[in-house]
Design a protein around this motif. Structure first.
Motif, PDB file in Angstrom:
ATOM      1  N   PRO A 232      11.196  38.282  -3.864  1.00 64.36           N
ATOM      2  CA  PRO A 232      10.474  38.589  -2.597  1.00 64.36           C
ATOM      3  C   PRO A 232       9.794  37.566  -2.243  1.00 64.36           C
ATOM      4  CG  PRO A 232      10.068  39.919  -4.298  1.00 64.36           C
ATOM      5  CD  PRO A 232      10.638  39.011  -4.926  1.00 64.36           C
ATOM      6  N   MET A 233       9.764  37.358  -0.729  1.00 68.25           N
ATOM      7  CA  MET A 233       8.869  36.333  -0.293  1.00 68.25           C
ATOM      8  C   MET A 233       8.139  37.189   1.070  1.00 68.25           C
ATOM      9  SD  MET A 233       8.257  32.928   0.540  1.00 68.25           S
ATOM     10  CE  MET A 233       9.520  31.747   0.020  1.00 68.25           C
ATOM     11  N   ARG A 234       6.822  36.556   1.419  1.00 66.61           N
ATOM     12  CA  ARG A 234       6.229  37.177   2.573  1.00 66.61           C
ATOM     13  C   ARG A 234       6.200  35.946   3.579  1.00 66.61           C
ATOM     14  NH1 ARG A 234       0.628  40.238   3.039  1.00 66.61           N
ATOM     15  NH2 ARG A 234       0.807  40.340   5.291  1.00 66.61           N
ATOM     16  N   ALA A 297      11.344  34.739   9.296  1.00 66.10           N
ATOM     17  CA  ALA A 297      10.418  35.901   9.509  1.00 66.10           C
ATOM     18  C   ALA A 297      10.637  37.083   8.628  1.00 66.10           C
ATOM     19  CB  ALA A 297      11.004  36.382  11.095  1.00 66.10           C
ATOM     20  N   ALA A 298       9.702  38.081   8.645  1.00 63.33           N
ATOM     21  CA  ALA A 298       9.915  39.265   7.975  1.00 63.33           C
ATOM     22  C   ALA A 298      11.102  39.996   7.914  1.00 63.33           C
ATOM     23  CB  ALA A 298       8.755  40.116   8.570  1.00 63.33           C
ATOM     24  N   GLY A 299      11.695  40.377   7.085  1.00 65.79           N
ATOM     25  CA  GLY A 299      12.789  41.089   6.770  1.00 65.79           C
ATOM     26  C   GLY A 299      14.208  40.045   6.664  1.00 65.79           C
ATOM     27  N   ALA A 300      13.910  38.780   6.990  1.00 60.68           N
ATOM     28  CA  ALA A 300      14.939  37.723   6.738  1.00 60.68           C
ATOM     29  C   ALA A 300      15.483  37.442   5.382  1.00 60.68           C
ATOM     30  CB  ALA A 300      14.583  36.401   7.282  1.00 60.68           C
ATOM     31  N   SER A 301      16.528  36.847   4.937  1.00 56.86           N
ATOM     32  CA  SER A 301      16.860  36.377   3.828  1.00 56.86           C
ATOM     33  C   SER A 301      17.563  35.303   3.666  1.00 56.86           C
ATOM     34  CB  SER A 301      17.556  37.632   3.111  1.00 56.86           C
ATOM     35  OG  SER A 301      18.694  37.854   3.570  1.00 56.86           O
ATOM     36  N   LEU A 324      20.169  32.827  -6.254  1.00 54.57           N
ATOM     37  CA  LEU A 324      19.090  33.629  -6.263  1.00 54.57           C
ATOM     38  C   LEU A 324      19.001  34.118  -4.715  1.00 54.57           C
ATOM     39  CD1 LEU A 324      16.487  34.412  -7.660  1.00 54.57           C
ATOM     40  CD2 LEU A 324      15.396  32.699  -6.766  1.00 54.57           C
ATOM     41  N   ARG A 325      18.701  35.382  -4.308  1.00 54.85           N
ATOM     42  CA  ARG A 325      18.394  35.745  -3.157  1.00 54.85           C
ATOM     43  C   ARG A 325      16.862  35.978  -2.793  1.00 54.85           C
ATOM     44  NH1 ARG A 325      21.647  36.112   0.968  1.00 54.85           N
ATOM     45  NH2 ARG A 325      21.505  37.678   2.282  1.00 54.85           N
ATOM     46  N   VAL A 326      16.691  34.947  -1.842  1.00 54.66           N
ATOM     47  CA  VAL A 326      15.185  35.152  -1.313  1.00 54.66           C
ATOM     48  C   VAL A 326      15.010  36.275  -0.271  1.00 54.66           C
ATOM     49  CG1 VAL A 326      13.369  33.863  -0.475  1.00 54.66           C
ATOM     50  CG2 VAL A 326      14.555  32.621  -1.932  1.00 54.66           C
ATOM     51  N   ARG A 327      14.336  37.171  -0.497  1.00 48.93           N
ATOM     52  CA  ARG A 327      14.242  38.243   0.554  1.00 48.93           C
ATOM     53  C   ARG A 327      12.877  38.516   0.973  1.00 48.93           C
ATOM     54  NH1 ARG A 327      18.131  41.949   1.835  1.00 48.93           N
ATOM     55  NH2 ARG A 327      19.150  41.592   0.064  1.00 48.93           N
ATOM     56  N   TYR A 328      12.876  38.104   2.452  1.00 52.38           N
ATOM     57  CA  TYR A 328      11.412  38.342   3.095  1.00 52.38           C
ATOM     58  C   TYR A 328      11.073  40.064   3.313  1.00 52.38           C
ATOM     59  CZ  TYR A 328      11.131  33.560   4.276  1.00 52.38           C
ATOM     60  OH  TYR A 328      10.827  32.174   4.092  1.00 52.38           O
TER      61      TYR A 328
END
Ligand code: C2O
Ligand code: CU
Length: 478
Positions: A232-234, A297-301, A324-328
């Protein structure tokens, strides 16, 4: 409001992260208001820390046991593995520069092993290499005890039967913090590896001549021992990734679409001038310390990928692999942090008057014995004559790769600087213990021999090449 926010953001990352050690400032600073949002390493990629059972704040004392175990590298997918304390990667060892590390090690495997502290400048008798100590027999114990002198990202692994023991899971991260660390919102280790599975879904036994020659690579890409993980990333957040390549022979050319990396450190710790890049490159054994800013942006990946790289003789990956999947998250963005400052200056080693030694890397096929032979100065370990030097000496080595294949070079016990590559001077040297040595390349390195006499290994970090002879000894006499 903004000022308070900025102030909070300026607090060291360790204050914002329960999992990551203690900071002396914590006792005087007001209790930190936790920033909202995820703690990525707490769940998806967390590597459980070693338990420090010594109350002395300057002593980290841990128990470590090598034993067989089940390794769940993806949900429901398990392989029989070799583990430290039952986990892969092994426990994350956390210390501050100058701390004493005591490791009570027990070997519960059915074969001998040792632990090498890759990148830590320890005394020779604590280094875990073939000349440092006799292998620790099954059932036996050994106490490692030394001071951890430098801040940076390091790792530990066996130095016995490396191709099997490391491939099967014996490796773990070491994080050593200095007095001044760049600010980040979250921080964690990113240990890269790959697994080669057999038809039975278990880790394949050592392979044929091609594997012995090219080094083992497998179809399962791992980050912190897991395949297909999500981070997860913000939006706006800054993450600090301490990346370690623990693969047997896999090279990593890493990119995260839509993002850039700020390299803040290499093998020997923080570098004087951070560098903003689109891609990272790590040979086996290598480390990079990078900042990743949440610019989407929020919700992007976005997907962290390993890009194709040819490393000679047709070896290396030819298609990008997902790591790895980085998910906002959906959370509102946080304000971005300012660019990081630099680490301490690196004084360029004075090499005038030093006669360089030539160290060649080559290979041949022994058709009669049906094996590949990897050599240093035309001989194979353990028959390569030692390089003998003295405490206080300055060493200059010309690493000459006469083969077509890359042979990433590692020196135990000392950080070195690259002086030149193929005769072109290195613009801004950094401290390294692991560098790329391309096919047909010539790299000049320099290092100072401090007061730690004894036998130190140097070798290619492709494990199959070590096993087939590409290793030798630097003998430092008092
Ligand atoms: Cu990670 Cu002898 O090395
Ligand atoms: Cu090699």
């Amino acid at each position: 409001m903004l000022t308070i926010h900025v102030l909070l953001r300026a607090l060291p990352a360790v204050l914002l992260l329960g999992a990551c050690g203690t900071d002396p400032a914590a006792s005087v600073a007001p209790p930190p208001t936790p920033r909202p949002g995820p703690d990525p390493w707490a769940a998806a990629l967390r590597v459980a820390p070693a338990v420090d059972r010594n109350p002395d704040p300057r002593v980290v004392e841990i128990d470590l046991e090598a034993r067989m175990g089940d390794w769940e590298y993806a949900p429901g997918r398990r392989v029989r593995a070799m583990t430290y304390n039952g986990q892969v990667p092994g426990p994350r060892i956390e210390a501050r520069a100058g701390d004493t590390l005591v490791v009570h090690f027990t070997n519960r495997l059915e074969e001998p092993t040792t632990i090498h502290w890759h990148g830590l400048r320890v005394p020779a008798n604590m280094d875990g290499g073939p000349h440092s100590q006799p292998p620790i027999a099954p059932g036996a114990t050994f106490e490692y005890r030394f001071v951890v002198p430098d801040a940076g990202t390091f790792w530990y692994h066996p130095h016995v039967h490396e191709t099997a023991q490391m491939e099967r899971g014996l490796y773990g991260p070491i994080v050593v913090r200095g007095e001044r660390e760049p600010a980040a919102d979250v921080e964690g280790v990113v240990v890269l590896d790959d697994l080669l599975l057999g038809a039975d879904g278990q880790i394949a036994p050592p392979g044929d001549l091609v594997e012995q020659h090219n080094g083992r690579e497998g179809a399962v890409s791992l980050v912190n021992g897991r395949a297909g993980a999500e981070l997860p990333m913000r939006a706006g957040q800054r993450q600090r990734w301490r990346i370690i390549n623990a693969g047997s022979a896999r090279f990593y050319r890493v990119a995260l679409l839509g993002h850039r990396f700020t390299i803040i450190g290499t093998d020997g710790g923080l570098i004087p001038t951070p560098r903003v890049v689109d891609e990272l490159f790590l040979v086996p054994g290598d480390r990079l310390d990078v900042l990743v800013d949440g610019v989407a942006a929020a919700g992007a990946s976005a997907t962290l990928q390993n890009l194709p790289y040819a490393r000679g003789h047709g070896a290396g990956i030819t298609e990008a692999l997902d790591l790895l999947r980085v998910r906002y998250t959906a959370d509102a963005p946080v304000p971005r942090l300012a660019p990081p400052g630099g680490g301490p200056a690196v004084a360029v080693i004075e090499t005038g008057g030093v006669t360089p030694r030539t160290v060649t890397f080559s290979e041949r096929i022994d058709r009669d014995a049906k094996r590949v032979v990897f050599m240093i100065n035309e001989r194979s370990f353990p028959d390569v004559p030692d390089i003998v030097t003295r405490v206080g000496a300055t060493e200059v080595w010309d690493l000459v790769n006469t083969s077509e294949m890359d042979h990433p070079f590692h020196l135990h016990g000392f950080f070195f600087q690259v002086v030149s590559r193929n005769g072109l001077p290195e613009a801004a040297p950094t401290w390294e213990d692991m560098i790329q040595l391309r096919g047909e390349e010539r790299v000049r390195i320099a290092f100072r021999v401090d007061n730690r006499p004894g036998h130190w290994m140097y070798h290619c970090h492709i494990l199959e090449h070590v096993e087939n002879g590409m290793m030798a000894t630097l003998n430092v006499i008092p």
